[in-house]
Scaffold this motif. Sequence first.
Motif, mmCIF file in Angstrom:
data_model
loop_
_atom_site.group_PDB
_atom_site.id
_atom_site.type_symbol
_atom_site.label_atom_id
_atom_site.label_comp_id
_atom_site.label_asym_id
_atom_site.label_seq_id
_atom_site.Cartn_x
_atom_site.Cartn_y
_atom_site.Cartn_z
ATOM 1 N N ASP A 1 10.695 -11.408 -1.884
ATOM 2 C CA ASP A 1 11.227 -11.146 -3.224
ATOM 3 C C ASP A 1 10.202 -10.396 -4.077
ATOM 4 N N LEU A 2 8.944 -10.824 -4.022
ATOM 5 C CA LEU A 2 7.887 -10.161 -4.789
ATOM 6 C C LEU A 2 7.724 -8.712 -4.334
ATOM 7 N N LEU B 1 -1.434 -6.326 -1.578
ATOM 8 C CA LEU B 1 -0.010 -6.411 -1.255
ATOM 9 C C LEU B 1 0.239 -6.003 0.192
ATOM 10 N N GLU B 2 -0.524 -5.019 0.661
ATOM 11 C CA GLU B 2 -0.355 -4.549 2.033
ATOM 12 C C GLU B 2 -0.696 -5.653 3.032
ATOM 13 N N GLY C 1 -5.244 -1.628 -6.889
ATOM 14 C CA GLY C 1 -3.835 -1.988 -6.907
ATOM 15 C C GLY C 1 -3.634 -3.479 -7.110
ATOM 16 N N ILE C 2 -2.394 -3.906 -7.047
ATOM 17 C CA ILE C 2 -2.070 -5.311 -7.269
ATOM 18 C C ILE C 2 -2.507 -6.148 -6.067
ATOM 19 N N LYS C 3 -3.122 -7.288 -6.371
ATOM 20 C CA LYS C 3 -3.509 -8.243 -5.337
ATOM 21 C C LYS C 3 -2.853 -9.600 -5.615
ATOM 22 N N ALA D 1 2.041 -8.328 2.827
ATOM 23 C CA ALA D 1 3.269 -7.813 3.421
ATOM 24 C C ALA D 1 3.187 -7.806 4.942
ATOM 25 N N ASP D 2 2.036 -7.404 5.468
ATOM 26 C CA ASP D 2 1.875 -7.338 6.919
ATOM 27 C C ASP D 2 1.950 -8.730 7.548
ATOM 28 N N LEU D 3 1.295 -9.711 6.930
ATOM 29 C CA LEU D 3 1.341 -11.087 7.434
ATOM 30 C C LEU D 3 2.757 -11.647 7.369
#
Length: 288
Positions: free
Chosen positions: A257-258, A234-235, A130-132, A238-240
């Motif tokens: 926003d991202l 991304l996870e 996935g996207i990093k 997002a968590d941070l």
Amino acid sequence: MGYLDRIAACNNAKLGQFPTFKVAGQPYGYVLPSFAEQLACFPQVFNVTHNEVWLDNKLVDYNERTAAVMEVMRRLYQDKVLDSWVGENYPITHSFGGHAEFEVERAATSYLGIKNFGLHVNGLVKTAQGIKVWVGTRTLVKPLWPGKLDQMVAGGQPVGISVRHNMLKEAAEEANIPLELAQTAQHVRNIDYQQQGERGLDRSTIFVFDLWLPEHFQPVNIDGEVIKFELMTLEQMADLTERTTQFKDNCNLVNIDLLLRLGHISAQHPDYDMINKTLHARTPTHAH
């Protein structure tokens, strides 16, 4: 804690608490009362009352104003009232690329509460998992936000250079990104916020860029402002963002926003509508 808390932390300004900073009768900023007291020590440049601080009306020329204010700010820096000195000039203006009254040292912008501008670049990688996202850690000797997480590339927007050329320059200095790769970055969003802090008021516009990078690319800091880079899912990012304060405050806005644009924060999120509404509630500013 959550995304709405991150947005609120960058939009906590209560403008009624600040004397207005005026030039030629027009309001351009907001000054903490404690800093207004410092400016009152320079009556040949600043006139100070309880509710207003204004540039002396005898100063009418752009360069004359710039020189006079710069001298005051340098004195205040030498006296440790200003906590840093960057050596970049910012315009006193209402809008990016609009009429400017004079220029001021970047470190003074929050103290004067004037509009300021900067850019952040999301370093993105498509992988089999996935996207990093590339995330930098700010050096511990930075005067502001030392050791905090940051976008791969970020910087202020001084006078005399376009946003795009500044992005290319910062990409080279902060992450050693080759010019031909950096040129593929896309300006995707502007984010406005008004944050009140110890220095005063940060009234900022962030010009946000996305830069898609090949998997083999490894950013390397050149200018000494970043101590390490880390490639996150991304996870993880997002968590941070949602659960910690490890990111520099305004970087959280770029992260949110991202996450919205990539669909990671979706309509199923209980705060989705409010996140969208509050993140982009302020007046848009256009990049040049």
